[in-house]
Scaffold this motif. Structure first.
Motif, PDB file in Angstrom:
ATOM      1  N   UNK A 185       0.696  -1.393   0.416  1.00 23.61           N
ATOM      2  CA  UNK A 185       0.161  -0.182   0.062  1.00 23.61           C
ATOM      3  C   UNK A 185       1.072   1.000  -0.037  1.00 23.61           C
ATOM      4  N   UNK A 186       0.537   2.116  -0.751  1.00 27.52           N
ATOM      5  CA  UNK A 186       1.844   3.521  -0.825  1.00 27.52           C
ATOM      6  C   UNK A 186       0.650   4.315  -0.095  1.00 27.52           C
ATOM      7  N   UNK A 187       1.536   4.718   0.558  1.00 19.18           N
ATOM      8  CA  UNK A 187       1.404   5.607   1.869  1.00 19.18           C
ATOM      9  C   UNK A 187       1.391   7.830   1.541  1.00 19.18           C
ATOM     10  N   UNK A 188       2.743   7.752   0.683  1.00 17.40           N
ATOM     11  CA  UNK A 188       2.743   9.203   0.488  1.00 17.40           C
ATOM     12  C   UNK A 188       3.740   8.636  -0.296  1.00 17.40           C
ATOM     13  N   UNK A 189       3.132  10.136  -1.432  1.00 17.51           N
ATOM     14  CA  UNK A 189       4.164   9.789  -3.000  1.00 17.51           C
ATOM     15  C   UNK A 189       3.093   9.878  -3.914  1.00 17.51           C
ATOM     16  N   UNK A 190       3.731   9.485  -4.882  1.00 15.32           N
ATOM     17  CA  UNK A 190       3.147   8.817  -6.226  1.00 15.32           C
ATOM     18  C   UNK A 190       2.431   8.456  -5.895  1.00 15.32           C
ATOM     19  N   UNK A 191       1.304   7.301  -6.102  1.00 13.47           N
ATOM     20  CA  UNK A 191       0.272   5.835  -5.851  1.00 13.47           C
ATOM     21  C   UNK A 191       0.782   5.924  -6.863  1.00 13.47           C
ATOM     22  N   UNK A 192       0.884   6.522  -8.155  1.00 16.53           N
ATOM     23  CA  UNK A 192       1.059   5.758  -9.797  1.00 16.53           C
ATOM     24  C   UNK A 192       1.969   4.859  -9.258  1.00 16.53           C
ATOM     25  N   UNK A 193       3.005   5.306  -9.065  1.00 16.63           N
ATOM     26  CA  UNK A 193       4.652   4.037  -9.065  1.00 16.63           C
ATOM     27  C   UNK A 193       3.914   2.761  -8.360  1.00 16.63           C
ATOM     28  N   UNK A 194       3.540   2.537  -7.435  1.00 19.23           N
ATOM     29  CA  UNK A 194       3.160   1.078  -6.966  1.00 19.23           C
ATOM     30  C   UNK A 194       1.623   0.823  -8.170  1.00 19.23           C
ATOM     31  N   UNK A 195       0.945   1.923  -8.368  1.00 24.88           N
ATOM     32  CA  UNK A 195      -0.003   1.051  -9.168  1.00 24.88           C
ATOM     33  C   UNK A 195      -0.043   0.561 -10.517  1.00 24.88           C
ATOM     34  N   UNK A 196       1.748   0.911 -11.221  1.00 28.92           N
ATOM     35  CA  UNK A 196       2.465   0.660 -12.641  1.00 28.92           C
ATOM     36  C   UNK A 196       2.359  -0.923 -11.986  1.00 28.92           C
ATOM     37  N   UNK A 197       3.874  -0.448 -10.693  1.00 27.77           N
ATOM     38  CA  UNK A 197       3.646  -2.407 -11.053  1.00 27.77           C
ATOM     39  C   UNK A 197       3.028  -3.031 -10.398  1.00 27.77           C
ATOM     40  N   UNK A 198       1.823  -2.625  -9.649  1.00 20.01           N
ATOM     41  CA  UNK A 198       1.101  -3.545  -9.059  1.00 20.01           C
ATOM     42  C   UNK A 198       0.303  -4.561 -10.705  1.00 20.01           C
ATOM     43  N   UNK A 199      -0.155  -3.462 -11.421  1.00 15.00           N
ATOM     44  CA  UNK A 199      -0.650  -4.060 -12.609  1.00 15.00           C
ATOM     45  C   UNK A 199      -0.218  -4.946 -13.183  1.00 15.00           C
ATOM     46  N   UNK A 200       1.551  -4.804 -13.775  1.00 13.90           N
ATOM     47  CA  UNK A 200       1.817  -5.343 -14.142  1.00 13.90           C
ATOM     48  C   UNK A 200       2.911  -7.064 -13.361  1.00 13.90           C
ATOM     49  N   UNK A 201       2.509  -6.445 -12.246  1.00 11.17           N
ATOM     50  CA  UNK A 201       3.158  -7.829 -11.611  1.00 11.17           C
ATOM     51  C   UNK A 201       0.913  -9.123 -11.000  1.00 11.17           C
ATOM     52  N   UNK A 202       0.208  -8.241 -11.290  1.00 11.87           N
ATOM     53  CA  UNK A 202      -0.941  -9.106 -11.916  1.00 11.87           C
ATOM     54  C   UNK A 202      -1.187  -9.791 -12.708  1.00 11.87           C
ATOM     55  N   UNK A 203      -0.708  -8.742 -13.848  1.00 16.70           N
ATOM     56  CA  UNK A 203      -0.829  -9.850 -15.310  1.00 16.70           C
ATOM     57  C   UNK A 203      -0.199 -10.869 -14.829  1.00 16.70           C
ATOM     58  N   UNK A 204       1.489 -11.274 -14.628  1.00 19.18           N
ATOM     59  CA  UNK A 204       2.001 -12.179 -14.502  1.00 19.18           C
ATOM     60  C   UNK A 204       1.656 -12.752 -13.564  1.00 19.18           C
ATOM     61  N   UNK A 205       2.059 -13.111 -12.375  1.00 20.62           N
ATOM     62  CA  UNK A 205       0.672 -13.571 -11.291  1.00 20.62           C
ATOM     63  C   UNK A 205      -0.749 -14.555 -11.873  1.00 20.62           C
ATOM     64  N   UNK A 206      -1.189 -13.791 -12.945  1.00 20.39           N
ATOM     65  CA  UNK A 206      -2.622 -14.824 -13.399  1.00 20.39           C
ATOM     66  C   UNK A 206      -2.183 -15.483 -14.385  1.00 20.39           C
ATOM     67  N   UNK A 207      -1.232 -15.086 -15.004  1.00 23.40           N
ATOM     68  CA  UNK A 207      -0.583 -15.818 -15.744  1.00 23.40           C
ATOM     69  C   UNK A 207      -0.049 -17.260 -15.713  1.00 23.40           C
ATOM     70  N   UNK A 208       0.536 -17.249 -15.088  1.00 22.19           N
ATOM     71  CA  UNK A 208       1.598 -18.271 -14.399  1.00 22.19           C
ATOM     72  C   UNK A 208       1.341 -19.084 -14.211  1.00 22.19           C
ATOM     73  N   UNK A 209       1.207 -20.807 -14.515  1.00 21.82           N
ATOM     74  CA  UNK A 209       0.538 -21.895 -14.229  1.00 21.82           C
ATOM     75  C   UNK A 209       2.137 -21.961 -13.558  1.00 21.82           C
ATOM     76  N   UNK A 210       3.084 -21.938 -13.552  1.00 24.90           N
ATOM     77  CA  UNK A 210       4.354 -21.734 -12.402  1.00 24.90           C
ATOM     78  C   UNK A 210       4.067 -21.756 -11.364  1.00 24.90           C
ATOM     79  N   UNK A 211       3.908 -20.192 -11.384  1.00 22.97           N
ATOM     80  CA  UNK A 211       3.877 -20.052  -9.364  1.00 22.97           C
ATOM     81  C   UNK A 211       3.058 -20.057  -8.944  1.00 22.97           C
TER      82      UNK A 211
END
Length: 358
Positions: A185-211
């Protein structure tokens, strides 16, 4: 689950404490405000507030303390030279924090960050915030997962690379150590940095059958505290017998809910919300989810009651329930809750074929 505003509305002490935290003029005043956390928990418990609501209130105060420390650091150091997101991980991010928690935090920096030009600023900011949290009663992380560690103070591109490695390699032992970083969770600053990271990470976790099966295998690292024939399992600690309610009661539920959420690519953080999403996706039945949430709340209530007893006795709140703290009736109820958690954990393992990676 009640919203944060509902919790504050039902607990005027929470609102008052938050107001004092937000107006603290320096770290000393902030530490004094945070020291009232124990009294807040006692007041809420005396009012028979539920475990979920107490944890959410404690989490809100913790976030407010962190945000105020960041504001004070920016006041002292000047505006940040590049955009940043100060993130917290684990129970505080999920809104499930209680007393006795340590720090788990980091900094996601803009890709414009240059160590030689900007490093000193963010090193000082991290030191001021983490030191202030320690003074306010939030212990330094034993695993050094804090923004003062350069490993967790990196540009966005580095964070992307780190998550990609965790997901692609998906070693269960390694995932056990870093799984809290999937609760951010972002506490302070540019929350969009975490949003970008989260979007990419969730795309990877959803598609990875090994993970997915390997994360499920990592989630089996902590089992409910039940022994042979369903008996409660305590460990001898000197002349006492104790049970770690976090590791062997709360964490198994948190971990299995995280597995379901990441498999779905869902951004929800709270354990209850994740279980409801798993129900909607037919990963777990509605009845099983309700029983598991009830068990999670029951163990959470026992843990909070234990902490409140220690606070009243002038002791540091911890997670180690003593065998002599619960009577026969409570033992039976705790057994039922842990058995429900055990069954849900086993069902999760079967769904993701986790045992093949143990």
């Amino acid at each position: 689950m009640p919203s944060a505003d509902q919790v504050t509305g039902h607990a005027p002490e929470t609102a008052i404490l938050l107001d004092h935290v937000n107006q603290a003029s320096d770290g000393r005043a902030l530490a004094d405000m945070a020291s009232r956390m124990g009294r807040l928990m006692l007041k809420l418990q005396e009012r028979k507030t539920g475990a979920a609501e107490i944890a959410l209130a404690v989490s809100r105060v913790g976030r407010a303390v962190t945000d105020r420390l960041l504001a004070l650091a920016e006041r002292d150091l000047g505006p940040p030279p590049v955009a940043y997101a100060f993130i917290v991980a684990g129970s505080q991010a999920r809104g499930e924090q209680i007393a006795g928690s340590d720090q788990d935090n980091g900094l996601i920096l803009s890709n414009d960050y240059r160590e030689d030009h900007h490093g000193s600023y963010f090193e000082q900011l991290a030191d001021q915030v983490c030191s202030g949290l320690a003074e306010a009663g939030y212990r330094r992380c034993p695993g050094d997962i804090m923004a003062i560690n350069p490993r967790w103070r990196r540009p966005l591109a580095d964070w992307r690379g780190r998550f990609a490695q965790w997901i692609e390699r998906a070693d269960p032992d390694a995932l056990l150590k870093v799984s809290i970083f999937f609760d951010l969770r972002c506490i302070r600053g540019e929350a969009g940095l975490l949003d970008q990271l989260r979007e990419e990470v969730l795309g990877m976790t959803r598609s990875s059958t090994l993970f997915q099966p390997r994360l499920a295998a990592a989630a089996l690292g902590f089992r409910p505290a039940l022994g042979w024939f369903g008996r409660l399992r305590f460990h001898r600690d000197g002349d006492k017998q104790t049970m770690d309610l976090k590791r062997h009661g709360i964490t198994p539920v948190v971990d299995l809910a995280r597995v379901h959420a990441l498999a779905l690519g869902e951004a929800a953080l709270s354990t209850r919300k994740r279980l409801k999403l798993a129900t909607s996706a037919n990963l777990i039945s509605g009845d099983d989810a309700d029983r598991l949430i009830d068990a999670f709340d029951h163990v959470g209530g026992i843990r909070i009651a234990h902490q409140c007893r220690r606070i009243r006795d002038g002791e540091h709140p911890d997670y180690q329930l003593r065998a002599d703290e619960i009577d026969q009736r409570d033992r039976k109820a705790l057994k039922r809750s842990l058995a429900t958690i055990r069954d849900a954990q086993q069902a999760m393992a079967r769904r993701y074929h986790a045992e093949a990676f143990r």
